[in-house]
Design a protein around this motif. Structure first.
Motif, short mmCIF file in Angstrom:
data_model
loop_
_atom_site.label_atom_id
_atom_site.label_comp_id
_atom_site.label_asym_id
_atom_site.label_seq_id
_atom_site.Cartn_x
_atom_site.Cartn_y
_atom_site.Cartn_z
N THR A 75 1.38 -1.37 -0.16
CA THR A 75 0.44 0.10 -0.27
C THR A 75 1.30 0.91 0.05
N GLU A 76 1.80 1.43 1.21
CA GLU A 76 2.59 2.35 0.95
C GLU A 76 3.32 2.75 -0.41
N TRP A 77 3.81 1.49 -0.80
CA TRP A 77 4.92 1.58 -1.89
C TRP A 77 4.30 1.86 -3.24
N MET A 78 2.21 2.29 -3.82
CA MET A 78 1.72 2.41 -4.84
C MET A 78 1.35 3.76 -4.20
N ARG A 79 0.75 3.68 -3.14
CA ARG A 79 0.55 5.61 -2.29
C ARG A 79 1.57 6.34 -3.13
#
Length: 507
Positions: free
Chosen positions: A134-138
């Motif tokens: 999630t943090e990577w894509m955000r």
């Protein structure tokens, strides 16, 4: 002389054998060519150059938290490259990846060794830890759009529904105007208004369409932005015109523009205002007045703008009475029928400006329509919610990349994927390799070939200027330079990197 020795004939390879096919135009000899490297996406080579100059794709692959332990597992670049290519091709299901497996050109263009199977892609996404993924894509989704936040802009917030037909996690029955009673997922999206760039999207259960489920994501987007990058205002429909959202915006000193629901106090306000005659012009047939109102639960009164527009078409009023449908023709000479809206805001603009600002919000619906029908938001469904969230953000990421790319080609207008893909992606590409050099021969299929060539010329010129400038000014990131160049082309203004003179940055 002896009898001539008869040599056995070698069988003709199956790939070379011709099939005789009778068509309306006569007989055609058809044979399969399984050895040549070809692709239906020949112009992908120019988009790959765009991704290389910007550094977006390499950074996305490098920072992916996917880890394999088996030496036989596919490479991370192959997995993400397959995902990227599938989204770019307009696929809606993982099964559609099978249609790319024999593409012999696209993997080479993207620096991949092969296109992985649909099962390998699904399994790979399942191995990405949910929190890290999630943090990577955000991070990368936000990076693809935040460069547009350096000039005044508007943040649009809205929610759309994705109907489901299986037993997926989060498939709950909620508000679903297209298929009432069907389970769904809710997509809470945060947009750069009018540019149609996606800042983030939250995928939640279908019964969580209310604004209180979208507000945490809105707060996170605002917190990620610096003070200079904050939007001019946050804009939303009546689902966000409530005290909780408004108080949060006021606490952050963030301007807002929302629509109010038809509560009893709003109706009383309308009754009072409709008796007045001093309505101001609000554009496009609308009239407006401003007032203040304090609804139940509000701790203070707030400014509202009341808008109305006279309906001039032929109207019929219907009413059901004791099981029978009664109707009457509306005589426009005696009865006036209005449509209306009540907006709440804290900006000090005039009635005409506020009305136009809210009318512009309708463009967010075009973004939803494009992402759901022309990209992959309507598909890429798995049983678990984690991979659905990853796919939603991945589609948004490739959508943002392509949006910048198409504006680099055609700065004067924004083209949706149904128009820009045939122009800038589709072409039969045949690849050959000789003396260590790769040659790609493109066969255009589009009738507007001159327009295609102009677009590619604009792309290559922009990438050349940005590449040369990035080599001179190492303190600037290539992606920031590229976005600033594209914005300059859209606004038709001279371009120069921040802190430099225009003459130093090239034409």
């Amino acid at each position: 002389m002896g009898e001539r020795t008869k040599r056995p004939q070698k069988p003709i390879p199956e790939a070379i054998q011709s099939m005789i096919v009778d068509t309306m135009g006569g007989r055609v000899q058809v044979s399969w060519d399984k050895e040549s490297a070809a692709t239906p996406f020949g112009q992908l080579v120019f988009f790959a150059e765009f991704q290389k100059v910007s550094g977006l794709f390499d950074a996305w692959v490098e920072e992916c938290p996917l880890i394999y332990n088996s030496p036989n597992a596919p490479k991370k670049r192959d997995v993400l490259g397959t995902w990227d290519l599938s989204i770019l091709a307009g696929h809606r299901r993982y099964a559609h990846v099978t249609g790319l497996r024999s593409d012999g050109v696209s993997p080479q263009i993207l620096g991949m060794s092969k296109i992985v199977s649909e099962d390998a892609l699904r399994r790979a996404l399942g191995k990405i830890p949910e929190g890290e993924g999630t943090e990577w894509m955000r991070k990368h989704l936000f990076k693809s759009a935040k460069a547009a936040c350096d000039t005044p802009w508007i943040l649009d917030i809205d929610t759309t529904i994705k109907t489901l037909f299986g037993h997926q996690q989060g498939a709950e029955v909620g508000y679903n105007p297209h298929k009432p009673g069907r389970p769904s997922h809710a997509y809470h999206a945060y947009w750069v208004g009018n540019l149609r760039l996606l800042l983030d999207v939250e995928v939640t259960a279908g019964n969580t369409t209310a604004s209180n489920h979208a507000q945490p994501g809105l707060n996170r987007v605002l917190d990620t932005l610096s003070a200079e990058q904050r939007p001019y205002l946050v804009r939303g429909d009546c689902g966000f015109g409530n005290d909780a959202v408004i108080r949060e915006m006021e606490a952050r000193q963030q301007s807002y523009l929302f629509k109010l629901r038809q509560s009893p106090r709003v109706k009383r306000l309308l009754q009072r205002e409709f008796t007045r005659r001093d309505w101001a012009d609000a554009g496009q047939g609308w009239e407006g007045r401003e007032d203040t109102i304090q609804l139940a639960g509000w701790q203070q009164s707030r400014r509202v703008v009341i808008l109305r527009r006279l309906l001039k078409d032929h109207l019929i009023a219907t009413q059901e009475h004791q099981g029978q449908l009664e109707f009457a023709f509306v005589d426009r000479r005696q009865t006036k029928v209005y449509e209306y809206a009540v907006l709440v805001t804290d900006i000090q603009e005039g009635i005409l400006s506020i009305a136009q600002l809210y009318r512009d919000r309708a463009d967010a619906e075009n973004g939803f329509d494009e992402l759901k029908n022309q990209w992959g938001w309507g598909g890429y469904t798995t049983r678990d919610l984690a991979r659905c969230r990853l796919s939603a953000r991945a589609v948004g990421l490739v959508y943002n990349w392509w949006s910048w790319y198409s504006r680099l080609a055609f700065p004067g207008s924004r083209r949706e994927a149904i128009t820009s893909r045939p122009l800038l992606l589709s072409a039969i590409g045949r690849s050959t390799k000789h003396a260590g050099q790769i040659h790609l021969f493109l066969t255009p299929m589009h009738a507007a070939q001159k327009k295609v060539e102009r677009g590619i010329e604009n792309i290559r010129r922009g990438l050349r200027i940005v590449r040369e400038t990035a080599e001179q000014f190492l303190e600037h990131q290539p992606w920031d330079l590229l976005v600033s160049y594209i914005v300059a082309q859209i606004t038709r203004s001279p371009w120069s990197p921040p802190g430099t003179f225009p003459a130093l940055a090239g034409p």
